[in-house]
Design an enzyme around this catalytic site. Structure first.
Site, PDB file in Angstrom:
ATOM      1  N   TYR A   1       0.839  -1.199   0.000  1.00 40.84           N
ATOM      2  CA  TYR A   1       0.000   0.000   0.000  1.00 40.84           C
ATOM      3  C   TYR A   1       0.873   1.248   0.000  1.00 40.84           C
ATOM      4  O   TYR A   1       1.707   1.436   0.886  1.00 40.84           O
ATOM      5  CB  TYR A   1      -0.888  -0.034   1.231  1.00 40.84           C
ATOM      6  CG  TYR A   1      -1.993   0.979   1.236  1.00 40.84           C
ATOM      7  CD1 TYR A   1      -3.178   0.737   0.551  1.00 40.84           C
ATOM      8  CD2 TYR A   1      -1.883   2.154   1.948  1.00 40.84           C
ATOM      9  CE1 TYR A   1      -4.209   1.661   0.569  1.00 40.84           C
ATOM     10  CE2 TYR A   1      -2.909   3.085   1.976  1.00 40.84           C
ATOM     11  CZ  TYR A   1      -4.067   2.824   1.279  1.00 40.84           C
ATOM     12  OH  TYR A   1      -5.083   3.740   1.308  1.00 40.84           O
TER      13      TYR A   1
ATOM     14  N   TYR B   1      -5.421   5.921  -7.152  1.00 35.75           N
ATOM     15  CA  TYR B   1      -5.833   5.575  -5.792  1.00 35.75           C
ATOM     16  C   TYR B   1      -7.186   4.870  -5.765  1.00 35.75           C
ATOM     17  O   TYR B   1      -8.217   5.491  -5.549  1.00 35.75           O
ATOM     18  CB  TYR B   1      -5.867   6.843  -4.938  1.00 35.75           C
ATOM     19  CG  TYR B   1      -5.947   6.576  -3.457  1.00 35.75           C
ATOM     20  CD1 TYR B   1      -5.292   5.495  -2.884  1.00 35.75           C
ATOM     21  CD2 TYR B   1      -6.674   7.411  -2.614  1.00 35.75           C
ATOM     22  CE1 TYR B   1      -5.356   5.262  -1.525  1.00 35.75           C
ATOM     23  CE2 TYR B   1      -6.738   7.180  -1.250  1.00 35.75           C
ATOM     24  CZ  TYR B   1      -6.081   6.104  -0.712  1.00 35.75           C
ATOM     25  OH  TYR B   1      -6.152   5.878   0.639  1.00 35.75           O
TER      26      TYR B   1
END
Lengths: 376, 138
Positions: free
Chosen positions: A284, A328
């Protein structure tokens, strides 16, 4: 116990303005994941999703849009980017326990043209101490951790730069990425400061889009179109005093270690592998520092050596270009890339060895992670 | 003062609550008032109904000396809300109070900020509410 696997992935395109309702995006990605696996959509009997506030559609709505005949598992996690591997853990557990047969997990949002999470005011009681003073956006919180982490581990902004540059080099080769202009160190340091130490190049671009995965039993996945990505382990972890909302971190003592430090031993232990076995890491990366912290927390390198590892290229890290390059989707796309890598389907960004992939979801005090393996 | 419901002590629209109202009210008087657990004796922040170390509901409130040391900081160059656009660049620091808890505050006159830098409280009056800030040198 029945093992679980990811059998397919589906995406919409990622854009600055989809011009479409979020539910349409979700349905397109979910149908694409089923088609990818070769499973009729009507066989899906579980849906799990995540959102921030009300920026997505719930599982019930997607089931309706997909005209599913019935649902046996639903789960809506209001947990932002900490959720994807946590959803995977719950979907795998549900399949293993016989609660459902085929579960779609998804993230869908108009993250660019609609509400922007980077500057969103999260519900909860911690915000009253941050928002009125202009401490009011997620890049700020992660930058606060990043400065202390770099300081204590003997790293500096050149290590942040290394992450941005390496990710962009991957993104250039990824047709799905929204940032594909090559980036070198000079370009990184020319990037405007946002929340020092972070520059624009340290921050993921918000996008509109959707991504979905189909989770099913490993036995069933073997009969489907794609090679199974076996879910060897998946886990969520928060330490003590994780805060009053997802931006509240003043009760956390140590800003130099994130949740990966807490779940590493359990995750690899349950998966039956060690950090040395990892062939590809999909970590991430809402911001560059999260990659450094998670490489160290997972034991993929020594503490303080994450920047060196990224520069060395010894381990493929985020071959899709990460959220920094691809956009994102709150890490569901990072999980999807790990599936593609394990399945050997990532084209010219495919890692040479891809038997074991580790994935993370989250950057600070809490989050989730998974180990995916080939069916060996 | 706390019994005067017409006086909203905290920042407008910030979601103040019953636990935090005394904290905001004390800032109006240029005091920093925190909760102390009557079971494990820890001071805590943010205000909440139970101790996040031992879960006890027992608490007293007390004034604390809000001097402390900088743990980390950022320099905001891009305002995310128009009301802060005129302030950039500005510094937000996480400060470990000598009394124990950590707070996130704006740092006035931040030149020379560093890890462990000593800071002292200043009370910034916004008219309707008072903000706890810090300045270097304590």
């Amino acid at each position: 116990m029945r093992e679980a696997a990811v059998a397919g992935v589906g995406y919409t395109g990622f854009s600055r303005a989809s011009g479409r309702p979020v539910l349409d995006l979700a349905a397109e990605a979910a149908i694409a994941a089923c088609e990818d696996a070769g499973l009729p959509v009507r066989e899906v009997d579980g849906i799990a999703s995540h959102m921030v506030g009300s920026d997505s559609e719930n599982a019930q709505a997607l089931a309706t849009a997909l005209a599913l005949p019935g649902l046996r598992v639903v789960l809506d996690l209001n947990q932002a980017g900490h959720a994807p591997c946590n959803l995977l853990a719950h979907a795998a557990a549900a399949v293993s326990a016989g609660l459902a047969e085929h579960i779609v997990i998804f993230r869908a949002l108009n993250g660019r043209s609609g509400p922007k999470v980077g500057s969103a005011r999260f519900p909860g009681r911690g915000g009253q101490f941050r928002y009125p003073i202009g401490y009011d956006a997620y890049p700020m919180y992660i930058a606060m951790w990043a400065r202390r982490h770099l300081h204590e581990t003997g790293q500096d902004v050149r290590d942040l730069a290394a992450v941005a540059v390496a990710h962009r080099a991957y993104a250039v080769r990824n047709e799905r990425a929204v940032r594909r202009t090559p980036l070198d160190l000079d370009g990184y340091f020319a990037s405007p400061l946002v929340a020092d130490p972070f520059r624009v190049a340290d921050c993921t671009p918000e996008v509109d889009g959707a991504c979905a995965l189909l989770v099913t039993g490993l036995d069933r996945a073997r009969d489907l179109r794609r090679p199974p990505a076996r879910i060897a382990a998946a886990a969520y972890r928060a330490g003590p005093r994780p805060g009053l909302d997802i931006g509240d971190h003043v009760l956390t003592d140590d800003y130099t270690r994130n949740f990966t430090d807490l779940l590493r031993d359990e995750l690899f232990g349950r998966a039956g592998v060690t950090p040395a076995d990892v062939d590809v890491a999909c970590l991430y990366d809402c911001f560059t520092s999260a990659v450094l912290m998670s490489l160290e927390g997972l034991g993929l390198c020594e503490r303080g050596a994450a920047g060196d590892l990224v520069r060395s290229g010894r381990l493929p890290v985020n071959p899709h270009g990460g959220l920094l390059g691809e956009g994102y989707l709150h890490g569901m796309n990072t999980l999807a890339e790990a599936v593609l890598q394990v399945q050997g389907r990532s084209g010219d960004r495919q890692a040479a060895r891809h038997d074991v992939a580790v994935v993370t979801s989250g950057a600070l005090m809490d989050g989730s992670a998974a180990v995916l393996t080939t069916d060996r | 003062m706390l019994d005067t419901p017409t006086t909203a002590p905290g920042p407008p629209g910030a979601g103040t609550d019953d636990d935090s109202a005394p904290f905001w009210a004390a800032l109006r008087e240029e005091r920093v008032e925190l909760q102390r657990c009557t079971d494990c004796a820890r001071l805590r922040f943010p205000p909440m109904g139970r101790c996040p170390w031992c879960a006890s509901a027992g608490q007293v409130r007390e004034d604390v000396d809000a001097r402390g040391s900088v743990y980390s900081w950022i320099v905001v160059h891009r305002a995310f809300r128009p009301e802060f656009a005129a302030d950039v660049p500005y510094v937000v620091a996480t400060v470990d109070l000598d009394a124990g808890p950590r707070v996130a505050v704006r740092l006035d006159r931040p030149d020379g900020v560093d890890f462990g830098a000593r800071v002292a409280p200043v009370f910034h009056d916004h008219g309707a509410w008072t903000e706890l800030r810090m300045v270097l040198g304590a």
